[in-house]
Design an enzyme around this catalytic site. Structure first.
Site, PDB file in Angstrom:
ATOM      1  N   ASP A  94      27.403  39.241  42.694  1.00  0.00           N
ATOM      2  CA  ASP A  94      27.989  40.014  41.599  1.00  0.00           C
ATOM      3  C   ASP A  94      28.291  39.068  40.427  1.00  0.00           C
ATOM      4  OD1 ASP A  94      29.147  42.275  40.431  1.00  0.00           O
ATOM      5  OD2 ASP A  94      31.122  41.895  41.317  1.00  0.00           O
ATOM      6  N   HIS A  95      27.834  39.407  39.252  1.00  0.00           N
ATOM      7  CA  HIS A  95      28.122  38.626  38.042  1.00  0.00           C
ATOM      8  C   HIS A  95      27.719  37.152  38.134  1.00  0.00           C
ATOM      9  CE1 HIS A  95      30.107  41.884  35.941  1.00  0.00           C
ATOM     10  NE2 HIS A  95      30.761  42.150  37.053  1.00  0.00           N
ATOM     11  N   SER A 237      36.254  51.482  39.576  1.00  0.00           N
ATOM     12  CA  SER A 237      37.378  51.885  40.420  1.00  0.00           C
ATOM     13  C   SER A 237      38.120  53.026  39.743  1.00  0.00           C
ATOM     14  CB  SER A 237      38.327  50.701  40.642  1.00  0.00           C
ATOM     15  OG  SER A 237      37.835  49.880  41.682  1.00  0.00           O
ATOM     16  N   ILE A 278      32.691  48.972  42.999  1.00  0.00           N
ATOM     17  CA  ILE A 278      34.110  49.231  43.256  1.00  0.00           C
ATOM     18  C   ILE A 278      34.731  48.029  43.951  1.00  0.00           C
ATOM     19  CG2 ILE A 278      35.731  50.688  44.561  1.00  0.00           C
ATOM     20  CD1 ILE A 278      33.671  53.013  44.097  1.00  0.00           C
TER      21      ILE A 278
HETATM   22  P1  13P Z   1      36.478  47.490  39.408  1.00  0.00           P
HETATM   23  O1  13P Z   1      37.402  46.415  38.915  1.00  0.00           O
HETATM   24  O2  13P Z   1      36.620  48.737  38.604  1.00  0.00           O
HETATM   25  O3  13P Z   1      36.626  47.727  40.867  1.00  0.00           O
HETATM   26  O4  13P Z   1      34.981  46.977  39.153  1.00  0.00           O
HETATM   27  C1  13P Z   1      34.344  46.134  40.070  1.00  0.00           C
HETATM   28  C2  13P Z   1      33.064  45.575  39.551  1.00  0.00           C
HETATM   29  O5  13P Z   1      32.511  46.007  38.572  1.00  0.00           O
HETATM   30  C3  13P Z   1      32.485  44.462  40.300  1.00  0.00           C
HETATM   31  O6  13P Z   1      31.366  43.947  39.659  1.00  0.00           O
HETATM   32  O1  G3H Z   2      33.668  42.244  38.406  1.00  0.00           O
HETATM   33  C1  G3H Z   2      34.499  41.559  38.956  1.00  0.00           C
HETATM   34  C2  G3H Z   2      34.734  41.764  40.407  1.00  0.00           C
HETATM   35  O2  G3H Z   2      35.793  42.659  40.620  1.00  0.00           O
HETATM   36  C3  G3H Z   2      34.935  40.468  41.111  1.00  0.00           C
HETATM   37  O3  G3H Z   2      36.176  39.931  40.826  1.00  0.00           O
HETATM   38  O4  G3H Z   2      35.634  37.580  40.204  1.00  0.00           O
HETATM   39  O5  G3H Z   2      37.946  38.238  40.947  1.00  0.00           O
HETATM   40  O6  G3H Z   2      36.064  38.144  42.596  1.00  0.00           O
HETATM   41  P1  G3H Z   2      36.465  38.370  41.150  1.00  0.00           P
HETATM   42 ZN    ZN Z   3      31.445  44.050  37.538  1.00  0.00          ZN
END
Ligand code: 13P
Ligand code: G3H
Ligand code: ZN
Length: 334
Positions: A94-95, A237, A278
């Site tokens: 993720d990201h 979320s 989420i």
């Molecule tokens: P939320 O903070 O809305 O759960 O989003 C999570 C998200 O986009 C993770 O990449």
């Molecule tokens: O988009 C962000 C996600 O909720 C991940 O959050 O970088 O704190 O693990 P984090």
């Molecule tokens: Zn995200």
């Protein structure tokens, strides 16, 4: 080098194709620890839903990349133990914020990666995303790119305001990069405070904040430009008020936490939006349950006695998302 196929994982290509055709979305749930993973696998397996396990850079640092890989492999075995003979589980970065991080995840058994160049100038985003795609596709790992900026924090990238995705950029971006899916910005944002109170109205009966609607017109324009192309929604979320109220009741302080209303996510799930992210709702469910135990039993010091209820609360939340919001129940191919 570990290939995800050897871990029993799948990439996102087929699950997205079926989700778009079937008018539902695949849940992409973040995890950082065993209890979250157990809850995700139990919920998705019992409801026979495909699922994307998301790991952020922060989660990878927190949990250790080697442990995470074995946890994902264990998740496949656990799903089978729960009766899913052919689970569909993707392990997704993720990201991702650099080529090196994405490459490392591909090499470590991830089946899908996100390269988030959304904060870069357009041409730099294209170049970086293309480089990741060229590497990942050699191993049949799918890649998510992003156009447009969400308000809130995306790991180390944070923005005060959101900039909607520009529909006029999406054809050029997807064609030049070869991405498999595209994260867009239509008004969602990360975290538990998605809108400022002044951006919302208040429900006169409950006093709860009612956020402004998502920009479905922007989504519609994107779908016209990219018919049938997999679209991803981050920051989705819903910040259930039952958890916020529990947190506040048991000693927490989260005034005016507000998320995306579930009816809007339900509507998005029926479109080309085939992956919904989420994370915060899991954090809220976990925290609410732990606070309740600590408040009611201040002498408790066995982590199983507070992480157990937290796990149960998360499982119930994930099940509700799968069944009533994303519509991915009973969508396993076999
Ligand atoms: P939320 O903070 O809305 O759960 O989003 C999570 C998200 O986009 C993770 O990449
Ligand atoms: O988009 C962000 C996600 O909720 C991940 O959050 O970088 O704190 O693990 P984090
Ligand atoms: Zn995200």
């Amino acid at each position: 080098m570990v290939n995800y196929k050897d871990l029993g994982l799948v990439n996102t290509r087929e699950m997205f194709k079926r989700a778009i055709a079937g008018g539902y979305a695949i849940p992409a749930f973040n995890f950082n620890n065993m209890e979250q993973l157990q809850a995700i696998i139990k919920a998705s397996s019992e409801l026979r839903s495909p699922v994307i396990l998301q790991v952020s850079k922060g989660a990878r640092n927190y949990a250790n990349q080697t442990l995470l890989r074995y946890m994902a492999q264990g998740a496949v075995a656990y799903a089978k133990e729960l009766g899913c003979e052919h689970p569909e589980i993707a392990l997704h970065l993720d990201h991702g914020d650099s080529f090196e991080l994405c490459k490392s995840c591909v090499d470590f058994g991830f089946s899908s990666v996100m390269i988030d160049g959304s904060s870069l100038p357009y041409e730099e985003n294209v170049a970086l995303t293309k480089k990741v795609v060229e590497y990942a596709h050699q191993f049949d790992v799918t890649v998510e790119g992003e156009l447009g900026v969400l308000a809130g924090v995306e790991d180390e990238v944070s923005s005060e305001v959101s900039h909607y995705t520009k529909p006029e950029e999406v054809i050029d971006f997807t064609q030049r990069t070869g991405v498999d899916s595209l994260a867009i910005s239509i008004g969602t944002s990360h975290g538990a405070y998605k809108f400022k109170p002044e951006q919302c109205t208040r429900d006169p009966k409950t006093g709860r904040l009612v956020p402004p609607p998502l920009a479905f017109d922007v989504l519609d324009e994107i779908m016209v430009k990219l018919p049938g192309f997999p679209i991803v929604l981050h920051g989705s979320s819903s910040v259930p008020q039952e958890y916020v109220e529990m947190i506040n009741k048991y000693g927490g302080k989260m005034p005016d936490a507000v998320g995306i209303p579930e009816d809007q996510l339900r509507k998005a799930s029926k479109s080309a939006v085939c992956k919904i992210n989420i994370d915060s709702d899991s954090r809220l469910a976990f925290t609410a349950a732990v606070r309740k135990v600590f408040s009611e039993k201040p002498g408790e010091f066995d982590p199983r006695k507070y992480c157990g209820p937290a796990r149960d609360a998360m499982e119930a939340m994930y099940k509700e998302k799968i069944k009533d919001v994303l519509g991915s129940e009973n969508k396993l191919a076999q």
